[in-house]
Design a protein around this motif. Structure first.
Motif, PDB file in Angstrom:
ATOM      1  N   LYS A  42       0.838  -1.208   0.000  1.00 55.90           N
ATOM      2  CA  LYS A  42       0.000   0.000   0.000  1.00 55.90           C
ATOM      3  C   LYS A  42       0.872   1.257   0.000  1.00 55.90           C
ATOM      4  O   LYS A  42       0.587   2.233  -0.707  1.00 55.90           O
ATOM      5  N   TYR A  43       1.927   1.238   0.769  1.00 58.30           N
ATOM      6  CA  TYR A  43       2.837   2.390   0.802  1.00 58.30           C
ATOM      7  C   TYR A  43       3.456   2.622  -0.580  1.00 58.30           C
ATOM      8  O   TYR A  43       3.563   3.759  -1.041  1.00 58.30           O
ATOM      9  N   GLU A  44       3.833   1.530  -1.252  1.00 60.87           N
ATOM     10  CA  GLU A  44       4.493   1.644  -2.556  1.00 60.87           C
ATOM     11  C   GLU A  44       3.560   2.141  -3.650  1.00 60.87           C
ATOM     12  O   GLU A  44       3.990   2.862  -4.554  1.00 60.87           O
ATOM     13  N   ILE A  45       2.291   1.745  -3.597  1.00 59.75           N
ATOM     14  CA  ILE A  45       1.395   2.040  -4.726  1.00 59.75           C
ATOM     15  C   ILE A  45       0.361   3.127  -4.433  1.00 59.75           C
ATOM     16  O   ILE A  45      -0.280   3.624  -5.358  1.00 59.75           O
ATOM     17  N   ILE A  46       0.221   3.510  -3.154  1.00 59.04           N
ATOM     18  CA  ILE A  46      -0.750   4.559  -2.812  1.00 59.04           C
ATOM     19  C   ILE A  46      -0.099   5.675  -1.998  1.00 59.04           C
ATOM     20  O   ILE A  46      -0.031   6.826  -2.438  1.00 59.04           O
ATOM     21  N   ASP A  47       0.376   5.350  -0.820  1.00 56.09           N
ATOM     22  CA  ASP A  47       0.816   6.378   0.128  1.00 56.09           C
ATOM     23  C   ASP A  47       1.972   7.228  -0.394  1.00 56.09           C
ATOM     24  O   ASP A  47       1.971   8.455  -0.234  1.00 56.09           O
ATOM     25  N   LYS A  48       2.943   6.599  -1.013  1.00 54.43           N
ATOM     26  CA  LYS A  48       4.095   7.340  -1.542  1.00 54.43           C
ATOM     27  C   LYS A  48       3.786   8.036  -2.868  1.00 54.43           C
ATOM     28  O   LYS A  48       3.994   9.251  -2.994  1.00 54.43           O
ATOM     29  N   PRO A  49       3.267   7.325  -3.885  1.00 53.38           N
ATOM     30  CA  PRO A  49       3.036   7.988  -5.180  1.00 53.38           C
ATOM     31  C   PRO A  49       1.944   9.045  -5.165  1.00 53.38           C
ATOM     32  O   PRO A  49       1.943   9.936  -6.017  1.00 53.38           O
ATOM     33  N   LYS A  53       3.157  14.298  -8.206  1.00 57.35           N
ATOM     34  CA  LYS A  53       2.178  14.704  -9.216  1.00 57.35           C
ATOM     35  C   LYS A  53       2.134  13.755 -10.410  1.00 57.35           C
ATOM     36  O   LYS A  53       1.068  13.475 -10.952  1.00 57.35           O
ATOM     37  N   ARG A  54       3.271  13.244 -10.801  1.00 58.08           N
ATOM     38  CA  ARG A  54       3.332  12.358 -11.964  1.00 58.08           C
ATOM     39  C   ARG A  54       2.540  11.067 -11.753  1.00 58.08           C
ATOM     40  O   ARG A  54       2.006  10.490 -12.707  1.00 58.08           O
ATOM     41  N   PHE A  55       2.467  10.615 -10.500  1.00 57.88           N
ATOM     42  CA  PHE A  55       1.832   9.329 -10.203  1.00 57.88           C
ATOM     43  C   PHE A  55       0.537   9.464  -9.401  1.00 57.88           C
ATOM     44  O   PHE A  55      -0.078   8.462  -9.037  1.00 57.88           O
ATOM     45  N   GLU A  56       0.144  10.683  -9.140  1.00 63.09           N
ATOM     46  CA  GLU A  56      -0.994  10.932  -8.257  1.00 63.09           C
ATOM     47  C   GLU A  56      -2.287  10.279  -8.752  1.00 63.09           C
ATOM     48  O   GLU A  56      -3.031   9.668  -7.978  1.00 63.09           O
ATOM     49  N   LEU A  57      -2.568  10.401 -10.049  1.00 59.92           N
ATOM     50  CA  LEU A  57      -3.827   9.882 -10.584  1.00 59.92           C
ATOM     51  C   LEU A  57      -3.924   8.365 -10.427  1.00 59.92           C
ATOM     52  O   LEU A  57      -4.962   7.850  -9.986  1.00 59.92           O
TER      53      LEU A  57
END
Length: 226
Positions: A42-49, A53-57
């Motif tokens: 979850k941290y790798e795919i949600i909390d951090k990105p 801005k590049r990965f927010e969506l």
């Protein structure tokens, strides 16, 4: 009987980058079980990105899967985060001291990937049927063909690599699939939004180009299954 697929970041990223979350939702309905991510994943795919801005969506899209309970946390299966964290550290330390050169141990896997293994072991102990969804090659080789990983590391690092083979037993018995197998099921169950043309071929090559460790020969083999 409760069953679960434990997802590593690599598989979810591959599906996300190919716009396959609508199919992923349908797959969850067809599976009749749990789709699980660990806190580290979850941290790798949600909390951090989500802070980049590049990965927010994409992070927001994955978070929506969590909000909608398409993805769930280990607690939904009665497993506490602390239990997973403890097992993760244990397996990570073993994995990252399994291969070594003349100078040092070789770091091969990180917490997110190892946490999936840790949760799988815990679910095994609880008699909960589970399988791992991992696209990343190193982890799969450690589980399936550690001797080959030893050779691969030697080629990549241009040095002689030795392994502590007594560690191999800690990584036996895991069942692993990739996004390639998932999109094959999507195709076979007629869950893909695309209905015309070489859909299976397109799906398999799409996940390969987004990081799934699958060869051309393996793609052709899956296509022959039809």
């Amino acid at each position: 009987m409760t069953k679960a697929i434990i997802f590593d970041a690599s598989t979810l990223i591959s599906l996300a980058m190919n716009g396959l979350f609508p199919e992923f939702r349908k797959l969850k309905e067809a599976f009749k079980g749990k789709f699980i991510i660990t806190q580290d994943v979850k941290y790798e795919i949600i909390d951090k990105p989500i802070k980049i801005k590049r990965f927010e969506l994409e992070a927001l899209k994955i978070n929506q899967l969590l909000d909608d309970k398409v993805l769930e946390m280990p607690k939904s299966l009665g497993v506490e985060g602390g239990e997973v964290a403890k097992k993760t550290i244990e397996l990570r330390d073993i994995a990252n001291t399994t291969f070594y050169s003349t100078k040092k141990d070789i770091h091969i896997i990180d917490k997110g990937e190892v946490s999936c293994l840790a949760l799988s072991r815990i679910l095994d102990e609880k008699k909960i049927s589970n399988i791992l969804a991992i696209d990343e090659r190193t982890m799969r080789m450690l589980v399936e063909k550690p001797q080959n990983l030893e050779k691969l590391l030697g080629k990549k690092l241009h040095t002689r690599i030795t392994s502590r083979r007594q560690n191999f037993k800690f990584f036996r018995g895991f069942k692993i699939i990739r996004s390639a197998e998932l999109v094959y099921v999507v195709y076979k169950k007629n869950l893909a939004r695309l209905k015309n043309g070489p859909v299976l071929d397109a799906l398999l090559w799409a996940v390969k180009f987004k990081g799934c460790s699958i060869s051309r020969d393996e793609i052709e083999e899956i296509k022959r299954l039809g």
